[in-house]
Structures are given as C-alpha cells and as structure tokens.
Design a protein around this motif. Structure first.
Motif, PDB file in Angstrom:
ATOM      1  N   MET A   1     -12.792  29.389  36.917  1.00  0.00           N
ATOM      2  CA  MET A   1     -11.926  29.388  37.781  1.00  0.00           C
ATOM      3  C   MET A   1     -12.207  28.396  38.952  1.00  0.00           C
ATOM      4  O   MET A   1     -13.270  28.494  39.507  1.00  0.00           O
ATOM      5  N   CYS A   2     -11.270  27.824  39.567  1.00  0.00           N
ATOM      6  CA  CYS A   2     -11.384  26.997  40.715  1.00  0.00           C
ATOM      7  C   CYS A   2     -10.517  27.216  41.804  1.00  0.00           C
ATOM      8  O   CYS A   2      -9.282  27.357  41.662  1.00  0.00           O
ATOM      9  N   LEU A   3     -10.934  27.697  42.749  1.00  0.00           N
ATOM     10  CA  LEU A   3      -9.980  28.211  44.156  1.00  0.00           C
ATOM     11  C   LEU A   3     -10.068  26.849  45.016  1.00  0.00           C
ATOM     12  O   LEU A   3     -11.328  26.318  45.175  1.00  0.00           O
ATOM     13  N   LYS A   4      -9.167  26.412  45.543  1.00  0.00           N
ATOM     14  CA  LYS A   4      -9.334  25.153  46.313  1.00  0.00           C
ATOM     15  C   LYS A   4      -8.095  25.612  47.527  1.00  0.00           C
ATOM     16  O   LYS A   4      -6.827  25.818  47.167  1.00  0.00           O
ATOM     17  N   ALA A   5      -8.466  25.480  48.876  1.00  0.00           N
ATOM     18  CA  ALA A   5      -7.693  25.994  49.992  1.00  0.00           C
ATOM     19  C   ALA A   5      -6.891  24.509  50.368  1.00  0.00           C
ATOM     20  O   ALA A   5      -7.646  23.513  50.585  1.00  0.00           O
ATOM     21  N   VAL A   6      -5.663  24.409  50.332  1.00  0.00           N
ATOM     22  CA  VAL A   6      -4.980  23.062  50.612  1.00  0.00           C
ATOM     23  C   VAL A   6      -4.274  23.209  52.015  1.00  0.00           C
ATOM     24  O   VAL A   6      -3.574  24.592  52.042  1.00  0.00           O
ATOM     25  N   LEU A   7      -3.894  22.702  52.775  1.00  0.00           N
ATOM     26  CA  LEU A   7      -3.176  22.777  53.757  1.00  0.00           C
ATOM     27  C   LEU A   7      -1.657  22.702  53.306  1.00  0.00           C
ATOM     28  O   LEU A   7      -1.421  22.157  52.257  1.00  0.00           O
ATOM     29  N   LEU A   8      -0.792  23.457  53.953  1.00  0.00           N
ATOM     30  CA  LEU A   8       0.577  23.391  53.538  1.00  0.00           C
ATOM     31  C   LEU A   8       1.303  21.887  53.499  1.00  0.00           C
ATOM     32  O   LEU A   8       0.412  20.917  54.224  1.00  0.00           O
ATOM     33  N   LYS A   9       2.164  21.784  52.630  1.00  0.00           N
ATOM     34  CA  LYS A   9       2.725  20.312  52.585  1.00  0.00           C
ATOM     35  C   LYS A   9       1.973  19.651  51.355  1.00  0.00           C
ATOM     36  O   LYS A   9       1.948  18.571  50.878  1.00  0.00           O
ATOM     37  N   ASP A  10       0.900  20.311  51.113  1.00  0.00           N
ATOM     38  CA  ASP A  10      -0.038  19.833  50.062  1.00  0.00           C
ATOM     39  C   ASP A  10      -0.765  18.694  50.035  1.00  0.00           C
ATOM     40  O   ASP A  10      -1.299  18.132  49.045  1.00  0.00           O
ATOM     41  N   ALA A  11      -1.095  18.147  51.541  1.00  0.00           N
ATOM     42  CA  ALA A  11      -2.028  17.004  51.619  1.00  0.00           C
ATOM     43  C   ALA A  11      -2.647  16.892  52.931  1.00  0.00           C
ATOM     44  O   ALA A  11      -1.850  17.319  54.006  1.00  0.00           O
ATOM     45  N   ARG A  12      -3.502  16.576  53.057  1.00  0.00           N
ATOM     46  CA  ARG A  12      -4.220  16.435  54.431  1.00  0.00           C
ATOM     47  C   ARG A  12      -3.515  15.412  55.325  1.00  0.00           C
ATOM     48  O   ARG A  12      -3.432  15.525  56.617  1.00  0.00           O
ATOM     49  N   LYS A  13      -3.079  14.319  54.921  1.00  0.00           N
ATOM     50  CA  LYS A  13      -2.356  13.413  55.506  1.00  0.00           C
ATOM     51  C   LYS A  13      -1.350  13.844  56.334  1.00  0.00           C
ATOM     52  O   LYS A  13      -0.891  13.503  57.395  1.00  0.00           O
ATOM     53  N   ASP A  85      -6.943  30.359  36.895  1.00  0.00           N
ATOM     54  CA  ASP A  85      -6.765  32.196  37.001  1.00  0.00           C
ATOM     55  C   ASP A  85      -6.953  32.732  35.558  1.00  0.00           C
ATOM     56  O   ASP A  85      -7.276  34.003  35.429  1.00  0.00           O
ATOM     57  N   GLU A  86      -6.384  32.260  34.553  1.00  0.00           N
ATOM     58  CA  GLU A  86      -6.549  32.839  33.245  1.00  0.00           C
ATOM     59  C   GLU A  86      -8.116  33.252  32.863  1.00  0.00           C
ATOM     60  O   GLU A  86      -8.301  34.004  32.075  1.00  0.00           O
ATOM     61  N   ASN A  87      -9.201  32.484  33.413  1.00  0.00           N
ATOM     62  CA  ASN A  87     -10.330  32.748  33.103  1.00  0.00           C
ATOM     63  C   ASN A  87     -11.208  33.878  33.866  1.00  0.00           C
ATOM     64  O   ASN A  87     -11.985  34.256  33.660  1.00  0.00           O
ATOM     65  N   ARG A  88     -10.186  34.387  34.824  1.00  0.00           N
ATOM     66  CA  ARG A  88     -10.812  35.476  35.847  1.00  0.00           C
ATOM     67  C   ARG A  88     -10.756  37.036  34.890  1.00  0.00           C
ATOM     68  O   ARG A  88      -9.768  37.147  34.199  1.00  0.00           O
ATOM     69  N   ARG A  89     -11.607  37.559  34.825  1.00  0.00           N
ATOM     70  CA  ARG A  89     -11.866  38.765  34.134  1.00  0.00           C
ATOM     71  C   ARG A  89     -11.915  40.125  35.045  1.00  0.00           C
ATOM     72  O   ARG A  89     -12.291  40.085  36.126  1.00  0.00           O
ATOM     73  N   ALA A  90     -11.579  41.078  34.245  1.00  0.00           N
ATOM     74  CA  ALA A  90     -11.706  42.477  35.227  1.00  0.00           C
ATOM     75  C   ALA A  90     -13.014  42.887  35.322  1.00  0.00           C
ATOM     76  O   ALA A  90     -13.236  43.610  36.390  1.00  0.00           O
ATOM     77  N   GLU A  91     -13.885  42.803  34.693  1.00  0.00           N
ATOM     78  CA  GLU A  91     -15.133  43.148  35.162  1.00  0.00           C
ATOM     79  C   GLU A  91     -15.872  42.435  35.986  1.00  0.00           C
ATOM     80  O   GLU A  91     -15.582  41.258  36.256  1.00  0.00           O
TER      81      GLU A  91
END
Length: 185
Positions: A1-13, A85-91
């Motif tokens: 699973m990979c989480l990435k915080a991105v700024l709104l509008k989807d680009a730092r520019k 997110d499909e790789n996240r498990r309940a345990e």
C-alpha cells in the motif's frame, strides 16, 4: 500500500500559481486549525484515558487521532490519495514509512485504523500534543539510548499482539527525496 499526500489540484506547481496572499491565508488557517484541533482532540483522548475507556478499532482514541489528522489535512488544503488499498488487511500490521513531508503522519493517521506510532522522544515534551499522543498510544523512542529503544519496540510488539498496527519511520528523520535512506540502528 502506498499513501501519498498531494496538494489539492493534484500538482505542487498549482500552489505556486496561487496568489501569495491566498497562500499566506491558507498557512495562517492551517496553523489556527493546529492550535484549535490539537488541544481539542488531544483533550478528548486525555479524558478517555482518564476514564479508562477501552482502546481498539473504532474507539475514542482511534477516532480522535483520525479526526485530528483529517481536520489538519483539510485546513492545509491537502488531499490524500491512496494507492494499493486492496493490499490493506484487517489484522495488525507494521508499516515502515519514509518521512518525506510534514504531512506523512497526518496522511497515515487519516487513513489507517487502530494504529500506534513510534516517535522520537523529543515530541513527548510538546505541551498538550505529547500527552495527547501518548493517550492515543504513541510510543516514544529515545534514539540515543539503545536499551530504551529495545524496550519501546517490546511495547510496540505488545500493541501488535493486542490488535493494533504500528507505524515506524525507520530512517529516523525527514528526507528531501522519496528514495529510502538507510534505517537507524
């Protein structure tokens, strides 16, 4: 699973195209939210600890941490995009994350349930935040004391045994790039 915080509008520019006054006001608003949300949700966690409410998935501690993180992300104008997110498990799981941004902790806390962070001991000294974080289950590690570090990881193992997931920033500090640096000892 990979989480990435991105700024709104989807680009730092896009952030740098916004007028400086609007950027300044967003920053002021984000700091105001930090000043309001930290004592509010930290206080909720402290009260829950005082009344010895049970900790677990969906508990007051779990919700207070998630609401605090989501509120600060919202106030900062940050949207969290989750890949895998499909790789996240309940345990319970151990999440080893590289620390690229100030938003990493908030991104993880906003998306994962029943998690405990391993954090540097210096954070425990921040008024309200330190005690609130301890109340939601944050484990503080003294990086310069090897024996104390082992004890913290024993506590983390106990948390995992109790069903919580644990987040560790094994590099020890924030990094300017996404490349994974060597882990701390």
């Amino acid at each position: 699973m990979c989480l990435k915080a991105v700024l709104l509008k989807d680009a730092r520019k896009e952030l740098f195209r916004v007028r400086p006054f609007r950027r300044l006001m967003r920053t002021v608003f984000a700091y105001f939210a930090l000043i309001v949300f930290t004592p509010l949700f930290g206080g909720i966690a402290l009260l829950a600890a005082l009344f010895r409410l049970p900790d677990g998935p969906g508990s007051v501690f779990d919700r207070a941490l998630r609401w605090w993180a989501r509120g600060l992300l919202w106030a900062s104008g940050v949207e969290v995009v989750v890949h895998g997110d499909e790789n996240r498990r309940a345990e319970s799981q151990i999440f080893v994350a590289n620390h690229v941004s100030r938003f990493d902790v908030l991104a993880l806390a906003s998306q994962l349930r029943h998690i405990k962070f391993v954090a540097k001991a210096e954070l425990a000294r921040i008024p309200v935040f330190g005690r609130g974080a301890r109340a939601v289950g944050t484990l503080y590690i003294q990086r310069d004391k090897r024996q104390s570090s082992f004890e913290t990881y024993r506590q983390a193992a106990t948390q995992i045994g109790d069903g919580a997931s644990v987040v560790v920033f094994a590099e020890g500090t924030r990094s300017p790039s996404y490349a994974v640096r060597p882990f701390e000892k």
